[in-house]
Enzyme design. Structure first.
Site, PDB file in Angstrom:
ATOM      1  CG  HIS A 277     128.359 -51.389 -24.632  1.00  0.00           C
ATOM      2  ND1 HIS A 277     128.087 -51.138 -24.212  1.00  0.00           N
ATOM      3  CD2 HIS A 277     130.055 -51.516 -24.219  1.00  0.00           C
ATOM      4  CE1 HIS A 277     128.127 -49.198 -24.045  1.00  0.00           C
ATOM      5  NE2 HIS A 277     129.729 -49.202 -23.227  1.00  0.00           N
TER       6      HIS A 277
ATOM      7  CG  HIS B 264     121.602 -50.856 -33.911  1.00  0.00           C
ATOM      8  ND1 HIS B 264     122.003 -49.773 -33.984  1.00  0.00           N
ATOM      9  CD2 HIS B 264     121.598 -50.788 -32.044  1.00  0.00           C
ATOM     10  CE1 HIS B 264     121.706 -48.403 -33.065  1.00  0.00           C
ATOM     11  NE2 HIS B 264     121.431 -49.716 -32.282  1.00  0.00           N
ATOM     12  CD  GLU B 265     119.135 -53.773 -31.732  1.00  0.00           C
ATOM     13  OE1 GLU B 265     119.766 -54.481 -30.357  1.00  0.00           O
ATOM     14  OE2 GLU B 265     118.709 -53.038 -31.659  1.00  0.00           O
TER      15      GLU B 265
END
Ligand SMILES: [Zn+2]
Length: 674
Positions: free
Chosen positions: A468, A461-462
């Site tokens: 991004h 997730h991180e």
């Protein structure tokens, strides 16, 4: 000058080994002064207003301040000392006051508005057009175009909202802490796991008492409701939990009414239909009505499974259930059905191999190589440093630090943060820098760090947030990377978690740390089945909060609807498996919605919204191959690289060819065919 201050000069490899607490105050003071000077130059620029002297200047005037303050804030969270904390606490109010004063700065607003009326501005397209439009809208939403009386009114509302929402949060905290229950008879502890019994014993001892002490704090309360056989005690705890902040000096009911009134008035003053439309105008959902339709369509598709889960649970329990029974019987049912112990997976998830596998996956998908580099200064010896490079040209997109284990000088949780936002300057690409941190179970003895499956998801997730940031190719800094709408920002992160549930992906990195064997098929299947246990109930609970949030911020009218607590209870009842007690007042302690001037207010739907986006976008990978390079490159170029350079709904459509479809989430939750 005896020594240069390492915070004053932006450097790509941040000299973490040289930065000390005594550098903070002089650097921040100096950089604030410089930023103010830059701002003065911006508003008093000679000659006509241009993109360069207005928008570009606005995009960059505070870069050095943000760089330095970002580092200080980061160090305070991963390597704090009393001196550093004091320096940070001193600098923080000044820095945040400076940034929050910008939308109220009249001269700056005049400069932006004057520019927006030029021919050059009218001819803007793409990212530049979006930056101008968003900037103008943002000023307007902060009241830039109100008359002096309107501005005064708005300011008074904001001040009052800040004060009473803070009070709302304090009341919840105080009334949560004011309840406790001590069990003296050991027989009444039946059902609780030893860890909960030990914690309750320690809690009593910490108050100088014998027996076992329970509170409304998360772990204690959840253990009671999930495991305790004594129904009367469960009932008592449940009633205490759902009536918090409704009596005496901690009564939030009048505060709740006032918050809703102020939010309505503020939205009206700024020309919005209601508070939801005011909040959502720059989010992906745009309108309260749209968010509400979204929740309604999910609800409709969840209801049948919800009812059948509830029937099955009542059949299992052999009785009609009250709210304080549901969690208890659900746990018994789960054990009977699955007997799945998450600890069994740990040996298959040694940290090093998980991280290597994750880099391998993004390499296959996005055409990048992640390489570790040693000898780079960091804040702790446990920190590692990596570069993300193009697999063919070797161009450096960005670099990042990882810091995975807990330390006493580090805060809890897991997070991603940016340190430098890269950009093209002249013809030269200046790369990004960022970090990901966690608090994972550290290695014990000569065993490697062995993770839970949830930990593995957290790392993925991180790292999604980090990609991004690091793969962003946006010319306007304010629109780059993760600076996107709130209901869009979790797409790049949550989508990564999907690879943690795919056999093919797991086989790349989930290997027993001693034998090297893959996760046995039976264990893998148990893990998948346990994932969707009572998924409809979990979903209905989230939907109920989303609905009550939007109802209060769109439809609620105190004149016709009466008391907001009763109004909310009536809505929540429609989503509840069992009858809520008549004094149920959960809304009076709902800090997500009411402990901040905005917070999650009118935005609770985002949790489900983001899940739909990630499940739906991942369906393309499922169909086209979870390592499909072409699909990966499209996700990279249409989502990951684009930041907020275009309306997120457009970005999404450019990847999927259509709007989000909630069926992918229902399918993932096992709710589609029931
Ligand atoms: Zn996230």
């Amino acid at each position: 000058m005896s020594e240069t201050n390492p915070l004053l000069e932006e450097q790509f490899q941040i000299p973490f080994d040289q930065i000390r607490a005594e550098h903070v105050e002089p650097a921040i003071t100096e950089l604030l002064t410089r930023a103010k000077k830059q701002l003065d130059e911006l508003v008093s620029a000679p000659g006509p207003r241009t993109w360069q002297n207005t928008m570009e200047a606005l995009d960059h005037f505070a870069d050095p301040l943000e760089y330095a303050f970002g580092i200080v804030k980061h160090l305070e969270s991963v390597a704090t000392t009393p001196e550093l904390r004091a320096a940070f606490n001193k600098a923080q109010p000044e820095v945040s006051a400076f940034f929050s004063s910008l939308p109220l700065n009249d001269a700056l607003w005049r400069a932006v508005r004057t520019y927006s009326e030029t021919d050059q501005a009218k001819a803007l397209t793409g990212t530049r057009r979006r930056f101008l439009t968003k900037t103008v809208d943002n000023f307007r939403r902060h009241g830039a175009e109100l008359d002096p009386a309107g501005k005064k009114k708005l300011e008074a509302m904001d001040v009052e909202l800040t004060t009473i929402t803070t009070k709302f949060g304090e009341n919840v905290l105080d009334s949560t802490n004011s309840w406790e229950l001590t069990i003296d008879d050991e027989g009444n502890l039946a059902g609780l796991p030893p860890s909960a019994v030990d914690a309750a014993r320690a809690s009593a001892a910490s108050k100088g008492r014998s027996g076992w002490r329970f509170t409304l704090q998360g772990p204690s309360y959840v253990a009671l409701m999930t495991y305790l056989d004594n129904r009367e005690i469960r009932r008592e705890a449940y009633l205490a939990q759902t009536t918090r902040a409704t009596t005496g000096e901690h009564d939030n009911r009048p505060i709740l009414a006032r918050i809703l009134e102020l939010r309505r008035a503020k939205a009206a003053l700024l020309g919005f239909e209601d508070f939801a439309d005011f909040v959502l105008v720059d989010r992906m959902a745009h309108k309260g009505a749209h968010a509400e339709e979204f929740l309604a369509s999910l609800r409709e598709k969840t209801e049948a499974a919800f009812e059948s889960e509830n029937r099955e649970l009542e059949a299992f329990a052999g009785a009609k259930l009250d709210p304080w029974d549901v969690g208890y019987y659900a746990e018994k049912q789960r054990k009977e059905l699955y007997d799945f112990d998450e600890e069994e997976l740990r040996p298959y998830f040694p940290l090093e191999s998980v991280v290597r596998g994750m880099f391998e996956i993004v390499g296959r998908l996005y055409g990048v190589r992640v390489v570790e580099r040693t000898g780079v200064p960091a804040w702790d010896s446990a920190v590692k440093y990596y570069e993300i490079r193009d697999e063919r040209t070797d161009a450096l997109y960005g670099a990042f630090y990882t810091d995975w284990y807990p330390r006493e000088n580090k805060r809890g949780g897991a997070w991603m943060d940016s340190l430098i936002t890269g950009l093209i300057h002249g013809d030269i690409w200046h790369p990004h820098a960022g970090l990901i941190c966690g608090n994972l179970t550290p290695p014990v003895g000569d065993k490697p760090a062995l993770l839970t499956h949830r930990d593995v998801e957290t790392i993925f997730h991180e790292f999604g947030h980090l990609l991004h940031h690091c793969l962003s190719q946006v010319e306007v800094r304010s629109l780059a990377g993760t600076s996107v709408a709130w209901d869009f920002v979790e797409l790049p992160s949550q989508i990564m978690e999907n690879w943690c549930w795919e056999r093919e992906a797991l086989d790349l990195f989930a290997r027993h740390y001693e034998t090297g064997e893959r996760i046995p098929e039976e264990l893998f299947r148990k893990m998948l089945r346990a994932r969707n246990f009572r998924a409809a109930n979990a979903q209905m609970r989230q939907l109920s909060f989303g609905f009550v949030d939007l109802a209060l911020h769109r439809h609620y009218d105190p004149a016709g609807d009466g008391d907001a607590v009763a109004y909310s209870r009536e809505i929540l009842q429609r989503f509840s498996a069992s009858p809520l007690p008549p004094n149920h007042a959960m809304i009076a302690s709902f800090t997500h919605l009411f402990a901040n001037p905005v917070g999650y207010g009118a935005g609770y739907y985002s949790y489900k919204w983001a899940e739909v986006l990630d499940a739906d976008a991942f369906s393309r990978f499922r169909h086209e191959g979870i390592f499909n390079r072409r699909t990966g490159m499209e996700f990279r170029t249409r989502i990951l690289q684009r930041g907020d350079s275009e309306d997120p709904a457009e970005l999404y459509r450019s990847f999927m060819g259509r709007d989000p479809d909630p069926n992918a989430l229902l399918e993932r939750n096992g709710l589609l065919t029931q």
